[in-house]
Design an enzyme around this catalytic site. Structure first.
Site, PDB file in Angstrom:
ATOM      1  N   ALA A 189       0.828  -1.221   0.000  1.00 29.07           N
ATOM      2  CA  ALA A 189       0.000   0.000   0.000  1.00 29.07           C
ATOM      3  C   ALA A 189       0.857   1.264   0.000  1.00 29.07           C
ATOM      4  O   ALA A 189       2.002   1.259   0.449  1.00 29.07           O
ATOM      5  CB  ALA A 189      -0.912  -0.012   1.225  1.00 29.07           C
ATOM      6  N   PRO A 190       0.284   2.388  -0.461  1.00 34.51           N
ATOM      7  CA  PRO A 190       0.976   3.680  -0.405  1.00 34.51           C
ATOM      8  C   PRO A 190       0.621   4.444   0.859  1.00 34.51           C
ATOM      9  O   PRO A 190      -0.044   3.910   1.739  1.00 34.51           O
ATOM     10  CB  PRO A 190       0.427   4.398  -1.640  1.00 34.51           C
ATOM     11  CG  PRO A 190      -0.978   3.928  -1.745  1.00 34.51           C
ATOM     12  CD  PRO A 190      -1.011   2.516  -1.163  1.00 34.51           C
ATOM     13  N   LYS A 241       1.875  -4.993   3.564  1.00 34.99           N
ATOM     14  CA  LYS A 241       2.927  -4.021   3.896  1.00 34.99           C
ATOM     15  C   LYS A 241       2.425  -2.600   3.640  1.00 34.99           C
ATOM     16  O   LYS A 241       2.121  -2.244   2.504  1.00 34.99           O
ATOM     17  CB  LYS A 241       4.159  -4.254   3.017  1.00 34.99           C
ATOM     18  CG  LYS A 241       5.334  -3.380   3.427  1.00 34.99           C
ATOM     19  CD  LYS A 241       6.460  -3.416   2.414  1.00 34.99           C
ATOM     20  CE  LYS A 241       6.378  -2.311   1.402  1.00 34.99           C
ATOM     21  NZ  LYS A 241       6.455  -0.959   1.984  1.00 34.99           N
ATOM     22  N   SER A 252       3.037   1.629   3.566  1.00 38.09           N
ATOM     23  CA  SER A 252       4.165   2.477   3.148  1.00 38.09           C
ATOM     24  C   SER A 252       5.087   2.730   4.339  1.00 38.09           C
ATOM     25  O   SER A 252       4.623   2.889   5.468  1.00 38.09           O
ATOM     26  CB  SER A 252       3.624   3.815   2.630  1.00 38.09           C
ATOM     27  OG  SER A 252       4.670   4.757   2.560  1.00 38.09           O
ATOM     28  N   SER A 308       2.714   4.194  -7.124  1.00 36.16           N
ATOM     29  CA  SER A 308       3.062   5.000  -8.297  1.00 36.16           C
ATOM     30  C   SER A 308       3.222   4.129  -9.548  1.00 36.16           C
ATOM     31  O   SER A 308       3.432   2.914  -9.462  1.00 36.16           O
ATOM     32  CB  SER A 308       4.373   5.737  -8.023  1.00 36.16           C
ATOM     33  OG  SER A 308       5.406   4.802  -7.853  1.00 36.16           O
ATOM     34  N   THR A 366       6.772   2.400  -9.638  1.00 34.84           N
ATOM     35  CA  THR A 366       6.894   1.167  -8.844  1.00 34.84           C
ATOM     36  C   THR A 366       5.991   0.080  -9.418  1.00 34.84           C
ATOM     37  O   THR A 366       6.362  -1.099  -9.418  1.00 34.84           O
ATOM     38  CB  THR A 366       6.544   1.438  -7.363  1.00 34.84           C
ATOM     39  OG1 THR A 366       7.245   2.592  -6.921  1.00 34.84           O
ATOM     40  CG2 THR A 366       6.922   0.268  -6.489  1.00 34.84           C
ATOM     41  N   GLU A 407      -3.052  -0.752  -8.914  1.00 26.80           N
ATOM     42  CA  GLU A 407      -3.843   0.493  -8.827  1.00 26.80           C
ATOM     43  C   GLU A 407      -2.822   1.614  -8.799  1.00 26.80           C
ATOM     44  O   GLU A 407      -2.157   1.825  -7.773  1.00 26.80           O
ATOM     45  CB  GLU A 407      -4.671   0.517  -7.538  1.00 26.80           C
ATOM     46  CG  GLU A 407      -5.637  -0.634  -7.387  1.00 26.80           C
ATOM     47  CD  GLU A 407      -6.959  -0.382  -8.095  1.00 26.80           C
ATOM     48  OE1 GLU A 407      -7.097   0.684  -8.737  1.00 26.80           O
ATOM     49  OE2 GLU A 407      -7.825  -1.238  -8.018  1.00 26.80           O
ATOM     50  N   CYS A 466      -5.579   9.486  -5.295  1.00 30.73           N
ATOM     51  CA  CYS A 466      -5.266   9.061  -6.657  1.00 30.73           C
ATOM     52  C   CYS A 466      -6.226   9.664  -7.675  1.00 30.73           C
ATOM     53  O   CYS A 466      -5.842   9.946  -8.792  1.00 30.73           O
ATOM     54  CB  CYS A 466      -5.288   7.545  -6.744  1.00 30.73           C
ATOM     55  SG  CYS A 466      -6.799   6.823  -6.077  1.00 30.73           S
TER      56      CYS A 466
HETATM   57  P1  NAD Z   1       5.219   4.200  -4.283  1.00 25.88           P
HETATM   58  O1  NAD Z   1       5.056   3.488  -5.579  1.00 25.88           O
HETATM   59  O2  NAD Z   1       6.460   4.964  -4.036  1.00 25.88           O
HETATM   60  O3  NAD Z   1       5.083   3.190  -3.038  1.00 25.88           O
HETATM   61  C1  NAD Z   1       3.959   2.361  -2.886  1.00 25.88           C
HETATM   62  C2  NAD Z   1       4.359   1.144  -2.058  1.00 25.88           C
HETATM   63  O4  NAD Z   1       5.275   0.336  -2.833  1.00 25.88           O
HETATM   64  C3  NAD Z   1       5.064   1.463  -0.755  1.00 25.88           C
HETATM   65  O5  NAD Z   1       4.579   0.580   0.243  1.00 25.88           O
HETATM   66  C4  NAD Z   1       6.522   1.185  -1.075  1.00 25.88           C
HETATM   67  O6  NAD Z   1       7.305   0.843   0.054  1.00 25.88           O
HETATM   68  C5  NAD Z   1       6.395  -0.012  -2.002  1.00 25.88           C
HETATM   69  N1  NAD Z   1       7.537  -0.241  -2.900  1.00 25.88           N
HETATM   70  C6  NAD Z   1       8.549   0.603  -3.223  1.00 25.88           C
HETATM   71  N2  NAD Z   1       9.380   0.026  -4.095  1.00 25.88           N
HETATM   72  C7  NAD Z   1       8.880  -1.211  -4.355  1.00 25.88           C
HETATM   73  C8  NAD Z   1       9.288  -2.287  -5.214  1.00 25.88           C
HETATM   74  N3  NAD Z   1      10.362  -2.204  -6.000  1.00 25.88           N
HETATM   75  N4  NAD Z   1       8.514  -3.385  -5.238  1.00 25.88           N
HETATM   76  C9  NAD Z   1       7.393  -3.480  -4.490  1.00 25.88           C
HETATM   77  N5  NAD Z   1       6.968  -2.501  -3.657  1.00 25.88           N
HETATM   78  C10 NAD Z   1       7.705  -1.379  -3.594  1.00 25.88           C
HETATM   79  O7  NAD Z   1       3.921   5.139  -4.163  1.00 25.88           O
HETATM   80  P2  NAD Z   1       3.578   6.188  -3.028  1.00 25.88           P
HETATM   81  O8  NAD Z   1       4.418   7.416  -3.256  1.00 25.88           O
HETATM   82  O9  NAD Z   1       3.591   5.517  -1.715  1.00 25.88           O
HETATM   83  O10 NAD Z   1       2.048   6.524  -3.374  1.00 25.88           O
HETATM   84  C11 NAD Z   1       1.632   7.558  -4.215  1.00 25.88           C
HETATM   85  C12 NAD Z   1       1.165   6.982  -5.536  1.00 25.88           C
HETATM   86  O11 NAD Z   1       0.119   6.048  -5.323  1.00 25.88           O
HETATM   87  C13 NAD Z   1       0.580   8.053  -6.444  1.00 25.88           C
HETATM   88  O12 NAD Z   1       1.068   7.863  -7.750  1.00 25.88           O
HETATM   89  C14 NAD Z   1      -0.923   7.774  -6.399  1.00 25.88           C
HETATM   90  O13 NAD Z   1      -1.632   8.206  -7.535  1.00 25.88           O
HETATM   91  C15 NAD Z   1      -0.944   6.290  -6.246  1.00 25.88           C
HETATM   92  N6  NAD Z   1      -2.227   5.815  -5.706  1.00 25.88           N
HETATM   93  C16 NAD Z   1      -3.077   5.131  -6.548  1.00 25.88           C
HETATM   94  C17 NAD Z   1      -4.312   4.709  -6.084  1.00 25.88           C
HETATM   95  C18 NAD Z   1      -5.275   3.947  -6.983  1.00 25.88           C
HETATM   96  O14 NAD Z   1      -6.209   3.327  -6.453  1.00 25.88           O
HETATM   97  N7  NAD Z   1      -5.102   3.964  -8.292  1.00 25.88           N
HETATM   98  C19 NAD Z   1      -4.670   4.964  -4.753  1.00 25.88           C
HETATM   99  C20 NAD Z   1      -3.797   5.658  -3.934  1.00 25.88           C
HETATM  100  C21 NAD Z   1      -2.548   6.076  -4.427  1.00 25.88           C
END
Ligand code: NAD
Length: 420
Positions: free
Chosen positions: A140-141, A166, A168, A218, A221, A239, A273
Site C-alpha cells: 500500500a501507499p 505491507k 508504506s 506510483s 513502482t 492500482e 489518486c
Molecule cells: P510508491 O510506488 O512509491 O510506493 C507504494 C508502495 O510500494 C510502498 O509501500 C513502497 O514501500 C512499495 N515499494 C517501493 N518500491 C517497491 C518495489 N520495488 N517493489 C514493491 N513494492 C515497492 O507510491 P507512493 O508514493 O507511496 O504513493 C503515491 C502513488 O500512489 C501516487 O502515484 C498515487 O496516484 C498512487 N495511488 C493510486 C491509487 C489507486 O487506487 N489507483 C490509490 C492511492 C494512491
C-alpha cells in the site's frame, strides 16, 4: 540478523526499526519495525499455513469481518489520531477514513460470492466459480493508509485467501495498530502486517509463496511490480497514479462549479489518486473560474491536522513536498502565474500554500505529470474535440471528469475520455 519476536495475525516485531516523521513538524515522532527477509519468510509461512483452514469456512470469514468492523469502529479515535500524525490529514477527515474502513468491512462481510452459469444447453455446461488462490501479498501507499489496507485485505480474506500486508514506510503506524487490534479477530496467520522500507516490497513480489500481488502506488513502482510478478506469472492487480483532467464545457457556470472543483482537486491536500490534477476551461470562462478557485484557495485554512479549524494539512512526505515545490517552481519559471499560493509556507513541516496556476499549458511538467499535491493548473482551450484529444494523448489513465450544465451532454463527452 534480528529474530522476529512475534509473528501472528500478525505484526512482526523486530529489533531493528526505522523513523516515522510527523509531516506537520518534519520531526521524527515514532519508530516502526524494520522487517528483514527472515521476518517476511515467517509471515509468508504463517499465511500459507493458515490458508489450509481459512479457505474452508465462508460463514466464519463473514463473521470475522463483521467483528473486525466493530473492533475498528470502537477504536476510531486512536486510529484517526495515528493517521493524522503520520499522514497529516485533518483529524475530522482521518475519522471519516476510519468510518469508511468500517463501512467497507461490513460491505465485504455481506458481499455475495456469485456463481455464474455462462452456458447450460445440450452442447455443454459452464459455470464461473470464485475460488481463493492462497496467500496474497498486499502493498500500500501512504496517502490513505487505513482505507487502502482494508480495500486490500477485506475482499481477499472474504474470498478465502490469507494476506501479508505491507504499508508504506511513511505511514506504518495506523496499519500496525490495525494488525494489533485484529490479532484475535482472525485465526493466527490469516492477516499479517509487515513493515519495512521499500526493499521489503520488492522481496514480497519476488517471494515464492504468494499467488497474487495486490499493489497500490506510483506508476514507476507498478512497472517494477509487474516485471517481478512476470517471473513466475503471479496474478497481479495494479492500482496506479493518474493525471486526472477536469474538462469544463462552455455551458458550465464557473460560480456554480468552483466549490466542487476545488474540493475535487484539494481534498487530502491533493493527495488522492483520483483528485483533479488539471482543469481545462474555454477561454471565455477562464478568468471567472480562476478567480473563484483562487478565492477558495486563499480562504482555505492550512495547518496541523490536530488543530480544530484546519481545512488542509501538510503534504505527507518530504519527497512529495520537494516534488510539488519543484513542479510549481518549474511552471513559474516557464511563464505560469500563481493566482493563489505558488510557494511553500514559511514554517516547519511540509506545508504548501494551496496553489492555482494560470498561463500554463500542455508541455509544462505540472500539466503533463501527476503532481499529487495542493497545486492545480487551469488551462484554456478553444475547440472541444481538440482538447479531448489532448487529455487522451498522455500516458495516464485512471479518472476524468466533465463539468456542464447539461448532464446528457457531459455524459456524451465523458464517453470519449480515456480513463484506462
Ligand atoms: P510508491 O510506488 O512509491 O510506493 C507504494 C508502495 O510500494 C510502498 O509501500 C513502497 O514501500 C512499495 N515499494 C517501493 N518500491 C517497491 C518495489 N520495488 N517493489 C514493491 N513494492 C515497492 O507510491 P507512493 O508514493 O507511496 O504513493 C503515491 C502513488 O500512489 C501516487 O502515484 C498515487 O496516484 C498512487 N495511488 C493510486 C491509487 C489507486 O487506487 N489507483 C490509490 C492511492 C494512491
Amino acid at each position: 540478523m534480528t529474530e522476529p519476536t512475534m509473528i501472528s495475525n500478525g505484526v512482526a516485531t523486530t529489533a531493528a526499526t526505522f523513523d516515522v516523521i510527523d509531516p506537520a513538524t518534519g520531526e521524527v515522532f515514532a519508530q516502526a519495525p524494520d522487517a528483514d527477509r527472515r521476518h517476511l519468510d515467517a509471515a509468508m509461512e504463517a499465511a500459507a499455513e493458515a490458508y489450509r483452514h481459512w479457505r474452508l469456512d465462508e460463514s466464519e470469514r463473514r463473521r470475522s469481518l463483521l467483528v473486525a468492523a466493530e473492533t475498528i469502529e470502537a477504536e476510531t479515535d486512536r486510529l484517526a489520531r495515528l493517521i493524522t500524525l503520520e499522514q497529516g490529514r485533518p483529524l475530522r477527515d482521518a475519522r471519516a477514513e476510519v468510518g469508511w474502513a468500517v463501512g467497507w468491512l461490513r460491505y465485504y462481510a455481506g458481499l455475495e460470492l456469485r456463481r455464474e452459469i455462462v452456458q447450460d444447453d445440450e452442447s455443454g455446461f459452464a459455470e464461473v466459480v470464485r475460488r481463493p488462490g492462497g496467500v496474497v501479498a498486499a502493498i500500500a501507499p501512504w496517502n490513505l493508509p487505513l482505507i487502502l489496507a482494508v480495500w486490500k485485505f477485506a475482499p481477499a480474506l472474504l474470498a478465502g485467501n490469507t494476506v501479508v500486508l505491507k504499508p508504506s514506510p511513511f505511514t506504518p503506524l495506523a496499519t500496525l495498530a490495525l494488525g494489533e487490534l485484529l490479532r484475535d479477530v482472525f485465526p493466527p496467520g490469516v492477516l499479517n502486517i509487515v513493515t519495512g522500507r521499500d526493499p521489503l516490497g520488492a522481496w514480497m513480489t519476488e517471494h515464492p509463496t504468494p499467488w497474487k500481488i495486490s499493489f497500490t502506488g506510483s506508476v514507476a513502482t507498478g512497472k517494477k511490480v509487474a516485471a517481478a510478478a512476470a517471473r513466475d506469472l503471479k496474478h497481479v492487480t495494479l492500482e496506479l497514479g493518474g493525471n486526472d483532467p477536469a474538462l469544463v464545457l462552455d455551458d458550465a457556470d464557473p460560480g456554480r462549479i468552483a466549490a466542487d472543483l476545488f474540493t475535487g482537486a484539494f481534498m487530502n491536500s491533493g493527495q488522492n489518486c483520483m483528485v483533479i490534477k488539471r482543469v481545462y476551461v474555454p477561454e471565455r470562462q477562464h478568468a471567472a473560474l480562476v478567480e473563484a478557485l483562487a478565492e477558495r484557495a486563499n480562504a482555505a485554512r492550512v495547518g496541523s491536522g490536530l488543530d480544530d479549524d484546519v481545512d488542509l494539512g501538510p503534504i505527507s512526505t518530504r519527497p512529495q513536498f520537494d516534488r510539488v515545490s519543484e513542479l510549481v517552481a518549474d511552471a513559474l519559471a516557464h511563464g505560469a502565474v500563481a493566482a493563489a499560493g505558488g510557494r511553500a509556507l514559511d514554517r516547519p513541516g511540509y506545508f504548501f500554500a494551496p496553489t492555482i496556476l494560470t498561463g500554463v499549458s500542455d508541455g509544462t511538467r505540472i500539466v503533463d505529470e501527476e503532481q499529487f499535491g495542493p497545486a492545480l493548473p487551469v488551462i484554456t482551450y478553444r475547440d472541444l474535440d481538440e482538447v479531448v484529444k489532448r487529455v487522451n494523448d498522455g500516458p495516464y489513465g485512471l479518472t476524468a471528469s466533465v463539468w456542464s450544465g447539461d448532464p446528457a451532454r457531459a455524459a456524451a463527452v465523458a464517453a470519449t475520455a480515456r480513463t484506462a
